[in-house]
Design a protein around this motif. Structure first.
Motif, PDB file in Angstrom:
ATOM      1  N   GLU A 292       0.822  -1.212   0.000  1.00 44.33           N
ATOM      2  CA  GLU A 292       0.000   0.000   0.000  1.00 44.33           C
ATOM      3  C   GLU A 292       0.856   1.262   0.000  1.00 44.33           C
ATOM      4  OE1 GLU A 292      -3.495   0.271   2.651  1.00 44.33           O
ATOM      5  OE2 GLU A 292      -2.633   2.159   3.346  1.00 44.33           O
ATOM      6  N   LEU A 293       0.344   2.287  -0.680  1.00 39.54           N
ATOM      7  CA  LEU A 293       0.953   3.618  -0.688  1.00 39.54           C
ATOM      8  C   LEU A 293      -0.010   4.585  -0.005  1.00 39.54           C
ATOM      9  CD1 LEU A 293       2.673   5.512  -3.593  1.00 39.54           C
ATOM     10  CD2 LEU A 293       0.678   6.538  -2.477  1.00 39.54           C
ATOM     11  N   ALA A 294       0.533   5.480   0.806  1.00 39.32           N
ATOM     12  CA  ALA A 294      -0.276   6.518   1.455  1.00 39.32           C
ATOM     13  C   ALA A 294       0.403   7.864   1.262  1.00 39.32           C
ATOM     14  CB  ALA A 294      -0.450   6.220   2.941  1.00 39.32           C
ATOM     15  N   ARG A 297      -0.645  14.860   3.439  1.00 38.85           N
ATOM     16  CA  ARG A 297      -0.443  16.279   3.120  1.00 38.85           C
ATOM     17  C   ARG A 297      -0.783  17.114   4.341  1.00 38.85           C
ATOM     18  NH1 ARG A 297       0.749  18.965  -1.219  1.00 38.85           N
ATOM     19  NH2 ARG A 297       0.454  17.163  -2.588  1.00 38.85           N
ATOM     20  N   ASP A 298       0.207  17.874   4.807  1.00 37.51           N
ATOM     21  CA  ASP A 298       0.035  18.716   5.996  1.00 37.51           C
ATOM     22  C   ASP A 298      -0.483  17.915   7.184  1.00 37.51           C
ATOM     23  OD1 ASP A 298       0.889  20.983   4.602  1.00 37.51           O
ATOM     24  OD2 ASP A 298      -1.137  21.366   3.847  1.00 37.51           O
ATOM     25  N   GLY A 299       0.076  16.710   7.345  1.00 42.73           N
ATOM     26  CA  GLY A 299      -0.245  15.887   8.500  1.00 42.73           C
ATOM     27  C   GLY A 299      -1.499  15.054   8.376  1.00 42.73           C
ATOM     28  N   VAL A 300      -2.219  15.141   7.252  1.00 41.67           N
ATOM     29  CA  VAL A 300      -3.470  14.394   7.069  1.00 41.67           C
ATOM     30  C   VAL A 300      -3.330  13.469   5.862  1.00 41.67           C
ATOM     31  CG1 VAL A 300      -5.944  14.557   6.634  1.00 41.67           C
ATOM     32  CG2 VAL A 300      -4.804  16.285   8.055  1.00 41.67           C
ATOM     33  N   LYS A 301      -3.701  12.186   6.030  1.00 39.50           N
ATOM     34  CA  LYS A 301      -3.653  11.261   4.900  1.00 39.50           C
ATOM     35  C   LYS A 301      -4.755  11.613   3.921  1.00 39.50           C
ATOM     36  CE  LYS A 301      -1.299   7.284   6.868  1.00 39.50           C
ATOM     37  NZ  LYS A 301      -1.335   5.835   7.156  1.00 39.50           N
ATOM     38  N   THR A 302      -4.360  11.937   2.683  1.00 39.25           N
ATOM     39  CA  THR A 302      -5.317  12.381   1.676  1.00 39.25           C
ATOM     40  C   THR A 302      -5.477  11.401   0.530  1.00 39.25           C
ATOM     41  OG1 THR A 302      -3.576  13.622   0.525  1.00 39.25           O
ATOM     42  CG2 THR A 302      -4.858  14.810   2.206  1.00 39.25           C
ATOM     43  N   HIS A 303      -4.582  10.406   0.418  1.00 40.72           N
ATOM     44  CA  HIS A 303      -4.653   9.491  -0.713  1.00 40.72           C
ATOM     45  C   HIS A 303      -4.023   8.157  -0.336  1.00 40.72           C
ATOM     46  CE1 HIS A 303      -5.034   8.595  -5.041  1.00 40.72           C
ATOM     47  NE2 HIS A 303      -3.933   7.884  -4.874  1.00 40.72           N
ATOM     48  N   ARG A 304      -4.720   7.082  -0.667  1.00 35.39           N
ATOM     49  CA  ARG A 304      -4.190   5.743  -0.449  1.00 35.39           C
ATOM     50  C   ARG A 304      -4.462   4.912  -1.690  1.00 35.39           C
ATOM     51  NH1 ARG A 304      -6.893   3.572   4.938  1.00 35.39           N
ATOM     52  NH2 ARG A 304      -5.318   1.939   4.766  1.00 35.39           N
ATOM     53  N   THR A 305      -3.537   4.019  -2.016  1.00 27.42           N
ATOM     54  CA  THR A 305      -3.744   3.163  -3.180  1.00 27.42           C
ATOM     55  C   THR A 305      -2.937   1.879  -3.039  1.00 27.42           C
ATOM     56  OG1 THR A 305      -3.759   3.130  -5.599  1.00 27.42           O
ATOM     57  CG2 THR A 305      -1.831   4.107  -4.545  1.00 27.42           C
ATOM     58  N   ARG A 306      -3.350   0.885  -3.773  1.00 24.26           N
ATOM     59  CA  ARG A 306      -2.631  -0.385  -3.778  1.00 24.26           C
ATOM     60  C   ARG A 306      -1.374  -0.282  -4.644  1.00 24.26           C
ATOM     61  NH1 ARG A 306      -7.039  -5.200  -3.579  1.00 24.26           N
ATOM     62  NH2 ARG A 306      -8.616  -4.109  -2.352  1.00 24.26           N
ATOM     63  N   VAL A 307      -0.392  -1.100  -4.297  1.00 26.47           N
ATOM     64  CA  VAL A 307       0.837  -1.131  -5.089  1.00 26.47           C
ATOM     65  C   VAL A 307       1.277  -2.566  -5.304  1.00 26.47           C
ATOM     66  CG1 VAL A 307       1.635   1.120  -4.245  1.00 26.47           C
ATOM     67  CG2 VAL A 307       2.358  -0.969  -3.053  1.00 26.47           C
ATOM     68  N   VAL A 308       2.097  -2.754  -6.329  1.00 27.13           N
ATOM     69  CA  VAL A 308       2.797  -4.014  -6.580  1.00 27.13           C
ATOM     70  C   VAL A 308       4.266  -3.761  -6.281  1.00 27.13           C
ATOM     71  CG1 VAL A 308       3.523  -5.684  -8.339  1.00 27.13           C
ATOM     72  CG2 VAL A 308       1.158  -4.833  -8.310  1.00 27.13           C
ATOM     73  N   VAL A 309       4.878  -4.615  -5.465  1.00 26.71           N
ATOM     74  CA  VAL A 309       6.277  -4.431  -5.065  1.00 26.71           C
ATOM     75  C   VAL A 309       7.137  -5.558  -5.638  1.00 26.71           C
ATOM     76  CG1 VAL A 309       5.570  -3.233  -2.969  1.00 26.71           C
ATOM     77  CG2 VAL A 309       5.964  -5.711  -2.893  1.00 26.71           C
ATOM     78  N   GLN A 420      -4.184   3.213 -10.158  1.00 25.44           N
ATOM     79  CA  GLN A 420      -4.759   4.536 -10.407  1.00 25.44           C
ATOM     80  C   GLN A 420      -3.680   5.634 -10.416  1.00 25.44           C
ATOM     81  OE1 GLN A 420      -7.976   4.684 -11.246  1.00 25.44           O
ATOM     82  NE2 GLN A 420      -8.088   2.462 -10.923  1.00 25.44           N
ATOM     83  N   PRO A 421      -2.713   5.546 -11.302  1.00 22.78           N
ATOM     84  CA  PRO A 421      -1.570   6.470 -11.285  1.00 22.78           C
ATOM     85  C   PRO A 421      -1.935   7.925 -11.563  1.00 22.78           C
ATOM     86  CG  PRO A 421      -1.543   5.168 -13.291  1.00 22.78           C
ATOM     87  CD  PRO A 421      -2.593   4.565 -12.411  1.00 22.78           C
ATOM     88  N   PHE A 422      -2.951   8.176 -12.395  1.00 19.43           N
ATOM     89  CA  PHE A 422      -3.313   9.570 -12.672  1.00 19.43           C
ATOM     90  C   PHE A 422      -3.941  10.231 -11.444  1.00 19.43           C
ATOM     91  CE2 PHE A 422      -2.926   8.104 -17.065  1.00 19.43           C
ATOM     92  CZ  PHE A 422      -2.234   9.172 -17.637  1.00 19.43           C
ATOM     93  N   ALA A 423      -4.671   9.445 -10.645  1.00 21.85           N
ATOM     94  CA  ALA A 423      -5.222   9.977  -9.394  1.00 21.85           C
ATOM     95  C   ALA A 423      -4.087  10.325  -8.433  1.00 21.85           C
ATOM     96  CB  ALA A 423      -6.169   8.969  -8.766  1.00 21.85           C
ATOM     97  N   LEU A 424      -3.059   9.480  -8.394  1.00 22.21           N
ATOM     98  CA  LEU A 424      -1.905   9.780  -7.545  1.00 22.21           C
ATOM     99  C   LEU A 424      -1.162  11.007  -8.059  1.00 22.21           C
ATOM    100  CD1 LEU A 424       0.038   9.139  -5.236  1.00 22.21           C
ATOM    101  CD2 LEU A 424       1.244   7.564  -6.766  1.00 22.21           C
TER     102      LEU A 424
END
Length: 495
Positions: A292-294, A297-309, A420-424
Motif C-alpha cells: 500500500e501507498l499513502a 499532506r500537511d499531517g493528514v492522509k489524503t490518498h491511499r492506493t494499492r501497489v505491486v512491489v 490509479q496512477p493519474f489519481a496519484l
C-alpha cells in the motif's frame, strides 16, 4: 560552571587519572601543574589526601573546595579502573567515550546534589527503569530514586543514559546486516550528545526514541498486549490481512502466540528507529508488506492506493529520498540485469526479436542497450514518479492492471507499480495548481512530458509487518522478504 580542560587532556583523558593520584614517577622536585591546567586537577597532583570526603561545607573555610577536589579525584580514579577492567569491546568503547566526557568537564560529578542525586538524575533513572516500555534493555545497574550519591552509582547512571540513548536511536541492529537493500542509516546518539541533552538541555531521555505516531501506537499496543497476557492467558487482537481497510474479525490467541506477536511488535518498533526523525508533514509512504501507498499532506492522509512491489528474488529496496518530478508518457530504459538474465538469456543472446515488439536496441563497445518508447504497452505505463536514488527505483504505472486484484502483490523487478496512477499524480501535483487528473490524461501521447513538483516531496519506502490502524487495531502482514525474522533474531542474540 564547567571549566575548560587543557588540550592534552582532551586527547588523552585517561592519562589524567594517573596525574590526579601522584606526581610523575622519578620527579626530583615537587611537581607543578602547567599554567592552563584547571585548579581541581592541578591540586590533586600535589599529593593531597586521597580520602573521599563528603560535601560538608561547615568543616572549615576550605572544606567545600577540598571535597570538590577529592570527588573529582575519586571519579577520575574510578574511570581509570572502570574502563580498563571491561573486556567487551563495545562496552569498553562506550566507557571510554564517557571517560572522555568527564575529562572534558574536569571530572566533576554530573548527577550529584549534596548527598543525593539531582532531579535530572532522578528523572533519567526513572526512564531507565521504564526502558522495557520502549523494548530496550539496559545492562548497567540503575540507581533507585532515593539512593544516596556515590561515585560508582554516578558512573553507572552515566553509562545507562549513554546506552539508552544509543539503543533508542537505533544502535542495537545494523540495517545493513539485515539486507544490503536496506538503505536506512540511523544517526546514533553519541555519549556526549546523550549526556549533554540530560545535563545541559534538561531533555527527557525518552525523547531519543522515535517521535512518530506509528512508533507510539505500537508501543502502546505492546503495553496493552503485555498487560492482557500477564493478567489473563488469552488475548484478542485484530486478524492478519493484506487488504486495504481495518480488520473486523478477531482471533483468540494463546500465550505462545501472544508472545510471538510481542516479538513482532518489538521488531517493528526497532525498524521505526531506522526512519528519518522528520518524515515531512507532506510525504509519500509505501509499506512493502502491506502492498500500500499513502500520501500525507500537511499531517493528514489524503490518498491511499494499492501497489505491486518487488518479488522475493528482486526485492524493493527500503530507503528514503525526495520526489522531484513526474513524467507523463515515460520511456523505459531496460536495466542491464533484465537484458542479461531475461531478454538475452532466454534467446541465446539474440535481441533482434525485440524490434518486432517496439523496443529500440543499440550497441556500444559490444554492450547492448534496450529502450522501450512511450506507448500503451510500455512497462512503465503512462506515468512515472521520480525520486533519484542509489537503487534506481521509482513509482510507476503498469499495463498489467490485473495484478492489483490479488492479495499478495509481489511481482515487480524492484520498482513500485501504483494503482490509479493519474489519481496519484493529481494528489502529488495538486488540483489546486491546475494539475487535475483530466488535464494529466489529456497529455497522453507519444512524447515524454516532465512536470517538476513545486515543492519536492519526501518518499519513504518502508518495511512494517505490524501497524496500528485508525481504529486502534493491530494489523499484521506477511514478512515477505524475511527482514522481520532477521531483526527478531538479531534482537534476541543481542547483536
Amino acid at each position: 560552571m564547567f571549566r575548560r580542560v587543557p588540550a592534552f587532556a582532551q586527547t588523552a583523558p585517561l592519562a589524567i587519572a594517573a596525574m590526579l593520584l601522584a606526581s610523575p614517577a622519578g620527579a626530583q622536585a615537587p611537581w607543578s601543574a602547567p599554567r592552563d591546567m584547571p585548579a581541581a586537577v592541578a591540586l590533586a597532583g600535589t599529593g593531597a589526601s586521597k580520602k573521599f570526603l563528603s560535601n560538608d561545607m561547615t568543616a572549615g573555610p576550605d572544606a567545600g573546595a577540598t571535597a570538590t577536589i577529592d570527588v573529582s579525584r575519586a571519579i577520575a580514579q574510578r574511570l581509570e579502573e572502570w574502563t580498563q577492567s571491561e573486556t567487551d569491546s563495545a562496552r569498553r568503547a562506550r566507557r571510554n567515550a564517557i571517560a572522555a566526557y568527564y575529562a572534558k568537564h574536569d571530572f566533576a560529578p554530573l548527577w550529584r546534589l549534596g548527598e543525593y542525586f539531582s532531579p535530572a538524575a532522578t528523572r533519567a533513572a526513572q526512564t531507565l527503569h521504564d526502558a522495557r516500555r520502549d523494548a530496550l534493555r539496559i545492562s548497567a545497574p540503575i540507581p533507585s530514586n532515593d539512593a544516596q550519591w556515590s561515585v560508582a552509582a554516578e558512573l553507572d547512571l552515566s553509562e545507562g543514559i549513554v546506552d539508552y540513548a544509543a539503543q533508542a536511536s537505533g544502535a542495537r541492529v545494523d540495517p545493513a546486516r539485515i539486507s544490503r537493500l536496506i538503505g536506512a542509516r540511523p544517526r546514533l546518539a553519541s555519549a556526549s550528545e546523550a549526556l549533554d541533552a540530560v545535563t545541559l538541555a534538561g531533555a527527557d531521555l525518552a525523547d531519543f526514541n522515535p517521535p512518530h505516531a506509528g512508533y507510539r501506537a505500537l508501543r502502546d499496543k505492546l503495553a496493552e498486549l503485555r498487560t492482557i497476557r500477564e493478567n489473563s492467558g488469552r488475548v484478542a487482537l485484530a486478524s492478519r490481512g493484506n487488504d486495504i481497510g481495518p480488520q473486523n474479525s478477531f482471533a483468540s490467541l494463546t500465550q505462545g502466540e501472544a508472545k510471538r506477536i510481542e516479538a513482532e511488535i518489538i521488531a517493528n518498533m526497532e525498524r521505526w528507529r531506522w526512519e528519518p526523525r522528520d518524515l515531512g508533514a507532506t510525504r509519500i509512504e509505501v509499506n512493502i508488506p502491506q502492498f500500500e501507498l499513502a500520501l500525507t499532506r500537511d499531517g493528514v492522509k489524503t490518498h491511499r492506493t494499492r501497489v505491486v512491489v518487488g518479488k522475493t528474488s528482486t526485492p524493493t529496496p527500503v530507503f528514503s529520498d525526495t520526489m522531484r518530478y513526474v513524467v507523463i508518457n515515460p520511456s523505459w530504459s531496460v536495466p542491464q540485469s533484465i537484458i542479461t538474465k531475461e531478454m538475452a538469456g532466454k534467446h541465446g543472446g539474440d535481441l533482434s526479436y525485440l524490434a518486432a515488439r517496439g523496443f529500440k536496441v543499440s550497441y556500444s563497445n559490444g554492450r547492448a542497450s534496450v529502450r522501450q518508447p512511450p506507448g500503451e504497452k510500455n512497462a512503465l505505463g503512462r506515468v512515472k514518479f521520480v525520486f533519484p536514488n542509489e537503487f534506481s527505483v521509482y513509482l510507476h504505472d503498469t499495463p498489467s492492471r490485473s495484478l492489483f486484484a490479488t492479495a499478495r502483490r509481489a511481482y515487480s523487478h524492484g520498482c513500485v507499480r501504483v494503482d490509479q496512477p493519474f489519481a496519484l499524480a493529481e494528489a502529488v501535483l495538486t488540483a489546486d495548481a491546475g494539475w487535475t487528473e483530466k488535464r494529466l490524461r489529456g497529455m497522453v501521447g507519444a512524447s515524454e512530458r516532465r512536470i517538476d513538483l513545486a515543492r519536492p516531496m519526501p518518499v519513504h519506502i518502508e518495511y512494517f509487518t505490524a501497524t496500528v490502524d485508525a481504529d486502534g487495531q493491530l494489523r499484521l502482514f506477511d514478512d515477505i522478504y524475511g527482514y522481520s525474522a532477521r531483526v527478531r533474531e538479531a534482537l534476541a542474540s543481542g547483536s
